[in-house]
Design an enzyme around this catalytic site. Structure first.
Site, PDB file in Angstrom:
ATOM      1  N   ARG A 116       0.846  -1.191   0.000  1.00  0.00           N
ATOM      2  CA  ARG A 116       0.000   0.000   0.000  1.00  0.00           C
ATOM      3  C   ARG A 116       0.888   1.250   0.000  1.00  0.00           C
ATOM      4  NH1 ARG A 116      -3.780   0.273   4.749  1.00  0.00           N
ATOM      5  NH2 ARG A 116      -1.900  -0.235   5.897  1.00  0.00           N
ATOM      6  N   LYS A 181       5.481 -10.407   9.619  1.00  0.00           N
ATOM      7  CA  LYS A 181       4.567 -10.452   8.473  1.00  0.00           C
ATOM      8  C   LYS A 181       4.895 -11.657   7.589  1.00  0.00           C
ATOM      9  CE  LYS A 181       3.601  -6.349   6.647  1.00  0.00           C
ATOM     10  NZ  LYS A 181       3.247  -5.220   5.717  1.00  0.00           N
ATOM     11  N   ARG A 314      -0.096   0.019  14.540  1.00  0.00           N
ATOM     12  CA  ARG A 314       1.076  -0.516  15.252  1.00  0.00           C
ATOM     13  C   ARG A 314       0.664  -0.845  16.678  1.00  0.00           C
ATOM     14  NH1 ARG A 314       2.941  -1.337  11.237  1.00  0.00           N
ATOM     15  NH2 ARG A 314       4.669  -0.455  10.110  1.00  0.00           N
TER      16      ARG A 314
HETATM   17  P1  ATP Z   1       2.204  -1.621   7.775  1.00  0.00           P
HETATM   18  O1  ATP Z   1       2.609  -3.069   7.931  1.00  0.00           O
HETATM   19  O2  ATP Z   1       3.235  -0.647   8.140  1.00  0.00           O
HETATM   20  O3  ATP Z   1       0.842  -1.292   8.256  1.00  0.00           O
HETATM   21  P2  ATP Z   1       1.293  -1.911   5.231  1.00  0.00           P
HETATM   22  O4  ATP Z   1       0.305  -2.885   5.756  1.00  0.00           O
HETATM   23  O5  ATP Z   1       0.794  -0.726   4.536  1.00  0.00           O
HETATM   24  O6  ATP Z   1       2.241  -1.380   6.305  1.00  0.00           O
HETATM   25  P3  ATP Z   1       2.050  -3.275   2.998  1.00  0.00           P
HETATM   26  O7  ATP Z   1       1.811  -2.166   2.074  1.00  0.00           O
HETATM   27  O8  ATP Z   1       1.049  -4.354   3.094  1.00  0.00           O
HETATM   28  O9  ATP Z   1       2.331  -2.696   4.395  1.00  0.00           O
HETATM   29  O10 ATP Z   1       3.463  -3.945   2.698  1.00  0.00           O
HETATM   30  C1  ATP Z   1       4.610  -3.168   2.449  1.00  0.00           C
HETATM   31  C2  ATP Z   1       5.584  -3.269   3.601  1.00  0.00           C
HETATM   32  O11 ATP Z   1       5.767  -4.638   3.992  1.00  0.00           O
HETATM   33  C3  ATP Z   1       6.976  -2.814   3.219  1.00  0.00           C
HETATM   34  O12 ATP Z   1       7.124  -1.437   3.458  1.00  0.00           O
HETATM   35  C4  ATP Z   1       7.910  -3.657   4.071  1.00  0.00           C
HETATM   36  O13 ATP Z   1       8.080  -3.079   5.340  1.00  0.00           O
HETATM   37  C5  ATP Z   1       7.143  -4.927   4.226  1.00  0.00           C
HETATM   38  N1  ATP Z   1       7.535  -5.966   3.236  1.00  0.00           N
HETATM   39  C6  ATP Z   1       8.009  -5.831   1.974  1.00  0.00           C
HETATM   40  N2  ATP Z   1       8.193  -7.017   1.376  1.00  0.00           N
HETATM   41  C7  ATP Z   1       7.842  -7.946   2.288  1.00  0.00           C
HETATM   42  C8  ATP Z   1       7.817  -9.351   2.282  1.00  0.00           C
HETATM   43  N3  ATP Z   1       8.160 -10.079   1.211  1.00  0.00           N
HETATM   44  N4  ATP Z   1       7.406  -9.959   3.421  1.00  0.00           N
HETATM   45  C9  ATP Z   1       7.035  -9.279   4.508  1.00  0.00           C
HETATM   46  N5  ATP Z   1       7.027  -7.942   4.569  1.00  0.00           N
HETATM   47  C10 ATP Z   1       7.426  -7.276   3.467  1.00  0.00           C
END
Ligand code: ATP
Length: 319
Positions: A116, A181, A314
């Site tokens: 995102r 994650k 968070r």
């Molecule tokens: P947050 O977790 O901060 O709420 P988000 O849900 O918006 O952010 P996403 O947009 O779903 O996050 O995923 C992007 C973020 O996930 C990246 O900025 C990085 O920190 C993390 N990320 C990137 N690649 C991977 C991966 N392969 N596995 C796990 N995390 C990843």
């Protein structure tokens, strides 16, 4: 280059001469291609004098026929790419080209995988699942309500059925094991949601990945959690089946039919959190979600509801 990889994927030794003969090139051309494979795809290849070349670990590549055989009920066409900028971006291009939905875009790697808010999804070659299923939705705002949370439950079920029992959901679109994650979801919509639109259900799952220095937050993979390697074709097939099941339930009963199950699997239910939107931060306690999938927080003793793609949650240190 990928033809060479397909010759090597059994994990056995192959001599430079046999590989050269199969490809119709010289042994030194084979050597150059092997170096490209290592540099471009991050693969490790053993070179042993007198025996030849061997992939450090055997590789199973994505195979649309194998996926179809294992998920006969999912009759959407499957487009498989060796390398693509992003499966969601390719799905959006295919919609513009007039490709008839539903259809599925998969890739061995993404060079510009997206999360995102323009964030990057790290997507190494042949280790994980990068999955974008496109649906056509007609006149059904209700069919869009809470849809990314519905996809989250389908991914969760696929992970659990594969043996990753400890995975759970984090509002709005992540799957975690503990604080790490393991999968993310990115929904994108084109067209008029009140009339005809297409929605791209983007899913990234860390499957066999064991190292990824570029990921800037805690992460894990199915392999790291269970200690075994997974067949990505079987997992894509299973994900198709679980997605279809949850999408059907959503279509019949709306998001309210799924709301409770989502809350039961929300890892941060009842926890103290900080919600950020740009530079704004709101602290509160997670009460749950509403009938449209928005987050319900208790803030200063009062219930407030939050939704929108810019929000990030968070855990607070005192949670
Ligand atoms: P947050 O977790 O901060 O709420 P988000 O849900 O918006 O952010 P996403 O947009 O779903 O996050 O995923 C992007 C973020 O996930 C990246 O900025 C990085 O920190 C993390 N990320 C990137 N690649 C991977 C991966 N392969 N596995 C796990 N995390 C990843």
């Amino acid at each position: 280059m990928l033809t060479l990889l397909k010759l090597l994927k059994d994990g056995r030794f192959h001599s430079g001469q046999t590989l050269g003969a199969a490809l119709g090139v010289s042994r030194s051309a084979v050597w150059k291609q092997l170096q490209h494979l290592e540099a471009e795809l991050g693969l490790s290849i053993h070179k042993v004098r007198g025996r030849g070349y061997q992939l450090a670990a055997p590789l199973t590549l994505l195979d649309a026929d194998a996926i179809r055989r294992q998920s006969a009920s999912c009759d959407w066409p499957i487009l498989v790419f060796d390398s693509i900028d992003s499966t969601n971006t390719e799905a959006l291009r295919a919609i513009q080209r007039g490709e008839a939905a539903p259809f599925l875009v998969l890739a061995e790697r993404q060079t510009a995988g997206r999360g995102r808010r323009g964030r990057k999804w790290v997507s190494p070659f042949a280790e994980n699942i990068y999955y974008s299923l496109v649906l056509r939705i007609q006149g059904g705002m209700r069919q869009l309500e809470g849809l990314s949370l519905v996809v989250g439950l389908a991914v969760l079920q696929a992970l659990r059925e594969s043996g990753v029992q400890s995975a759970g959901l984090k509002w709005p679109n992540d799957l975690l094991v503990g604080q790490k994650k393991i999968a993310g979801i990115l929904l994108e919509l084109v067209g008029d949601p009140a009339d005809v639109c297409h929605v791209v259900l983007g899913v990234g799952i860390n499957v066999n990945m064991q190292s990824a220095d570029e990921v800037d937050q805690q992460w894990t993979s199915m392999k790291l959690e269970s200690g075994r390697l997974f067949d990505r074709n079987a997992l894509v097939a299973l994900l198709g089946i679980t997605l279809q099941k949850y999408l059907d339930r959503h279509q019949v009963g709306g998001f309210t039919a799924i709301q409770r199950e989502w809350e039961q699997n929300h890892l941060w239910q009842g926890r103290l959190v900080s919600l950020t939107a740009g530079s704004n931060q709101i602290d509160g306690e997670v009460l749950g979600i509403d009938s449209q999938g928005a987050l319900r927080l208790k803030v200063g003793g009062v219930e407030k509801v939050f939704s929108g793609g810019e929000l990030s949650l968070r855990l607070r240190d005192d949670s």
